[in-house]
Design a protein around this motif. Structure first.
Motif, PDB file in Angstrom:
ATOM      1  N   SER A 261      44.061 -66.821 -51.717  1.00 28.86           N
ATOM      2  CA  SER A 261      43.260 -67.015 -50.511  1.00 28.86           C
ATOM      3  C   SER A 261      44.008 -66.572 -49.268  1.00 28.86           C
ATOM      4  O   SER A 261      45.224 -66.663 -49.194  1.00 28.86           O
ATOM      5  N   ILE A 262      43.257 -66.105 -48.301  1.00 26.78           N
ATOM      6  CA  ILE A 262      43.846 -65.732 -47.032  1.00 26.78           C
ATOM      7  C   ILE A 262      43.501 -66.811 -46.002  1.00 26.78           C
ATOM      8  O   ILE A 262      43.946 -66.797 -44.875  1.00 26.78           O
TER       9      ILE A 262
ATOM     10  N   LEU B 217      47.861 -58.819 -48.622  1.00 27.12           N
ATOM     11  CA  LEU B 217      48.247 -59.865 -47.683  1.00 27.12           C
ATOM     12  C   LEU B 217      47.972 -61.267 -48.221  1.00 27.12           C
ATOM     13  O   LEU B 217      48.631 -62.221 -47.836  1.00 27.12           O
ATOM     14  N   SER B 218      46.998 -61.406 -49.128  1.00 26.84           N
ATOM     15  CA  SER B 218      46.698 -62.762 -49.599  1.00 26.84           C
ATOM     16  C   SER B 218      47.843 -63.335 -50.420  1.00 26.84           C
ATOM     17  O   SER B 218      48.201 -64.493 -50.239  1.00 26.84           O
ATOM     18  N   ALA B 220      50.934 -62.386 -50.218  1.00 27.23           N
ATOM     19  CA  ALA B 220      52.049 -62.536 -49.282  1.00 27.23           C
ATOM     20  C   ALA B 220      51.914 -63.858 -48.535  1.00 27.23           C
ATOM     21  O   ALA B 220      52.889 -64.593 -48.343  1.00 27.23           O
ATOM     22  N   TYR B 221      50.696 -64.172 -48.138  1.00 27.16           N
ATOM     23  CA  TYR B 221      50.437 -65.418 -47.423  1.00 27.16           C
ATOM     24  C   TYR B 221      50.790 -66.619 -48.287  1.00 27.16           C
ATOM     25  O   TYR B 221      51.335 -67.610 -47.804  1.00 27.16           O
ATOM     26  N   GLN B 222      50.494 -66.519 -49.580  1.00 21.44           N
ATOM     27  CA  GLN B 222      50.745 -67.652 -50.470  1.00 21.44           C
ATOM     28  C   GLN B 222      52.233 -67.911 -50.711  1.00 21.44           C
ATOM     29  O   GLN B 222      52.627 -69.054 -50.866  1.00 21.44           O
ATOM     30  N   ILE B 223      53.042 -66.866 -50.767  1.00 19.86           N
ATOM     31  CA  ILE B 223      54.426 -67.141 -51.169  1.00 19.86           C
ATOM     32  C   ILE B 223      55.495 -66.808 -50.137  1.00 19.86           C
ATOM     33  O   ILE B 223      56.607 -67.305 -50.253  1.00 19.86           O
ATOM     34  N   SER B 224      55.214 -65.981 -49.128  1.00 22.62           N
ATOM     35  CA  SER B 224      56.368 -65.504 -48.364  1.00 22.62           C
ATOM     36  C   SER B 224      56.648 -66.317 -47.107  1.00 22.62           C
ATOM     37  O   SER B 224      55.785 -67.025 -46.589  1.00 22.62           O
ATOM     38  N   THR B 241      55.214 -65.707 -41.675  1.00 25.01           N
ATOM     39  CA  THR B 241      54.031 -65.219 -42.391  1.00 25.01           C
ATOM     40  C   THR B 241      52.763 -65.978 -42.008  1.00 25.01           C
ATOM     41  O   THR B 241      51.734 -65.374 -41.700  1.00 25.01           O
ATOM     42  N   ALA B 242      52.843 -67.300 -42.006  1.00 28.38           N
ATOM     43  CA  ALA B 242      51.650 -68.095 -41.729  1.00 28.38           C
ATOM     44  C   ALA B 242      51.120 -67.803 -40.336  1.00 28.38           C
ATOM     45  O   ALA B 242      49.909 -67.679 -40.124  1.00 28.38           O
ATOM     46  N   ILE B 245      49.309 -64.324 -40.359  1.00 26.87           N
ATOM     47  CA  ILE B 245      48.034 -64.309 -41.081  1.00 26.87           C
ATOM     48  C   ILE B 245      46.990 -65.178 -40.374  1.00 26.87           C
ATOM     49  O   ILE B 245      45.819 -64.820 -40.274  1.00 26.87           O
TER      50      ILE B 245
END
Lengths: 322, 324
Positions: A261-262, B217-218, B220-224, B241-242, B245
């Motif tokens: 999810s974004i 990007l999704s 990346a958003y979850q883990i970085s 990152t957060a 995004i």
């Protein structure tokens, strides 16, 4: 043409690949239909049989593969066992394919006008002037400028080549287009432009589509109904809204939960387990080795497809009692 | 102040445009800077579309191609001036995982060969038994057992297994940094989570940093932890990152995030995106902002000079004149 008319029907399709170490059962009793003007998404992980089903519809299953059983009907006519000559008429005119990695399927030594012209001339007697006008209007349909007409594939970007393939697919006004991962390997922004082109073309020509893919996000954006396959079996088919709002089959639930999810950060959902060897499927449900809800009665037979809602079918024992 | 283990300072890569060349030089990467610290293991995303320079950056860090300008140092030593011993050490400390887990294997050798080769080359173990223990430990970490896979040939493994073997191989050398170039683009959704989870575990329990190079990007958003967004070789936005995004500032990053298909059929895309024609896109604006031809908010100032990095909040910087 009635709106609910079934343009394409796949009935009890079985496709197997005959290898020296046994037959790989790539499609088992697959049933699917596509209505006029509808986009059906076909999803599942790699090796689940999505492309096999698409190739079977086009009668292009390569040896050692063979359609063992089943019917494929286009406008009510079964096309399985047609001769090659008869099939040539059906392909392109009735059925068009946008192959996987379509942008690499263009011939690098032919100009776009030659590639597109060839396809049209193979099926129609058409004068040179009409041909040019036709190709130009097709390019215009997919939002490409006129000068693409005289260009070679290497002069175009990935997204533009993909749009050339879309233009070729609609060139002969087919009833149905099969798009095999039409936007994979494209950047997100370009993917969005290509997806938009496809939807636009579909809307204007009223063509039906089968869209193969594994990106659930893209499916949610583009298709009307989703068909989920697992290990050669159709496990769930339903309207896109109800599949996303209320996935029934444990595999569909897994697919939807594993979409990154974004919008929110959440812990990763890790699932263990491998798909069984397709040469040697277990008795019972095809998803038994990975299913979190497996019970002894799941091991008896592959559950039949039952209707759980309007047009929403699922093959899972947990919905049969109700 | 702690010295970074890996420091990239204004790294620039220009292809073509040599003395005898008639074509215009292409700036693949323009003044990229990044520091990796040993004390804080982090997953750092390098995001961008094709042609943004992300793979060029990976190749430069791995020493496959030298910088045209700027430098990359490891423990203070310039990558291009390392002697044999230092280079060998560097190649142990910085490991790589690639996109295609099919192509990195030699199909003639069993999986065990990969592990034997590195234990021998880097002298990781004194005895066969010790080597086996090391291999077993590395494989267990990625959720596999040696008995299951070591005697198999690469084609007998699934895509996810192959990629996990690559992670285990990289881990065996106890690196400080793993450069992961699109490690999950070629694997299925269910396996993707597994590999990302292994990366998180290596970061938290083994203190290995990652350069996670991706266009997705999704994930990346979850883990970085940190993120650098590249556009045609230039860094357009960088920071936490957060923050990037959830609150993208650069028009390109906004367009990028807006283009990710939402997995909800009720929220449809705004289908009115237009890309400028190819000529305009290719006409590289080498002086000002590279995004100018596509930017919905472009101004005259954008063509004059490349916008400097502006801090918009803590750990969040953007290269755009809108925020000057």
């Amino acid at each position: 043409m009635a709106a609910n008319e079934k343009i394409l029907e796949v009935l009890d399709l079985h496709v197997q690949y005959f290898t020296p170490r046994g037959a790989v059962k790539a499609a088992n009793a697959v049933n699917l239909y596509v209505k006029a003007g509808e986009i059906v998404g076909l999803v599942g992980e790699s090796g689940c049989g999505k492309t096999t089903v698409a190739m079977a519809i086009l009668q292009m299953v390569q040896p050692p593969g063979r359609i063992v059983k089943g019917e494929i009907r286009i406008n009510g006519h079964n096309i399985v066992n047609l001769s090659e000559a008869e099939l040539r008429k059906v392909r392109w005119r009735e059925l068009a394919l946008i192959p996987q990695g379509a942008m690499n399927s263009l011939n690098p030594v032919l100009r776009i006008r030659e590639q597109m012209g060839d396809a049209i001339q193979a099926h129609e007697a058409i004068s040179a002037r009409d041909l040019k006008a036709r190709v130009l209007s097709l390019l215009n349909d997919v939002g490409l400028p006129e000068r693409v007409y005289n260009m070679y594939p290497h002069e175009l970007s990935g997204g533009m080549k993909q749009r050339v393939c879309i233009a070729m697919a609609v060139a002969l006004n087919p009833a149905i287009i099969i798009a095999d991962e039409p936007t994979s390997a494209l950047d997100v922004v370009v993917q969005r432009v290509v997806a938009q082109t496809l939807l636009d073309v579909k809307k204007r020509l009223g063509v039906s589509m089968i869209m193969i893919g594994h990106d659930m996000g893209l499916q949610a954006q583009m298709v009307d109904r989703v068909a989920v396959m697992y290990a050669g079996n159709m496990v769930e088919v339903g309207p896109v809204e109800s599949i996303f709002a209320q996935p029934l089959h444990p595999y569909t639930q897994l697919l939807i939960e594993s979409i990154p999810s974004i919008r929110e950060r959440k812990p990763l959902k890790v699932t263990e387990g491998l798909t069984h060897d397709l040469r040697n499927p277990p008795t019972g449900c095809c998803f038994q080795f990975r299913c979190p809800r497996v019970e002894p009665r799941c091991l008896q037979a592959q559950p039949a497809m039952i209707e759980a809602g309007p047009e929403h079918l699922v093959s899972c024992i947990h919905y049969q009692a109700r | 102040m702690e010295q970074p283990i890996l420091s990239i300072q204004n790294a620039t890569k220009i292809f073509g445009g040599g003395f005898l060349s008639s074509s215009k030089p292409i700036v693949a990467l323009d003044r990229f800077s990044l520091d990796v610290y040993e004390s804080q293991s982090k997953i750092i995303t390098i995001a961008g579309e094709s042609g943004s320079g992300k793979t060029t950056l990976a190749n430069m860090i791995l020493g496959f191609t030298p910088c045209t300008e700027g430098k990359i140092t490891f423990n203070g030593i310039d990558l291009n001036q390392m002697n044999g011993e230092q280079r060998s050490f560097y190649r142990q400390e910085v490991q790589a995982i690639f996109q295609d887990p099919y192509e990195v294997y030699n199909p003639f050798f069993r999986v065990a060969h990969i592990f034997d080769m590195i234990t021998r080359h880097f002298k990781l173990a004194r005895s066969k038994k010790e080597a086996q223990e090391l291999i077993e430990e590395a494989l267990n970490l990625v959720g596999m057992r040696g008995g299951e896979i070591l005697e198999k040939y690469p084609h007998q493994l699934s895509g996810g297994q192959r990629q996990r073997v690559m992670v285990a191989r990289a881990y065996m050398l106890r690196p400080k940094l793993i450069v992961a170039d699109e490690p999950v683009s070629a694997v299925d959704a269910s396996l993707r989570a597994m590999i990302l989870d292994i990366m998180l575990r290596l970061r938290d329990t083994r203190h290995i940093s990652f350069l996670y190079i991706t266009h997705d990007l999704s994930t990346a958003y979850q883990i970085s932890d940190l993120m650098y967004v590249l556009f045609q070789g230039t860094t357009v936005e960088r920071g936490n990152t957060a923050k990037i995004i959830e609150d993208p500032r650069h028009p390109y990053v906004q367009e990028l995030i807006d283009s990710i298909p939402v997995p909800n059929p009720k929220i449809k895309w705004n289908m009115n995106i237009k890309l400028p024609s190819e000529e305009v896109m290719r006409m590289k604006n080498t002086v000002g902002c590279r995004f100018y031809p596509r930017c919905p908010k472009r101004m005259d100032a954008c063509t004059k000079a490349f916008p400097p990095m502006v801090k918009v909040s803590e750990e969040h910087e953007v290269a755009c004149y809108l925020y000057q």
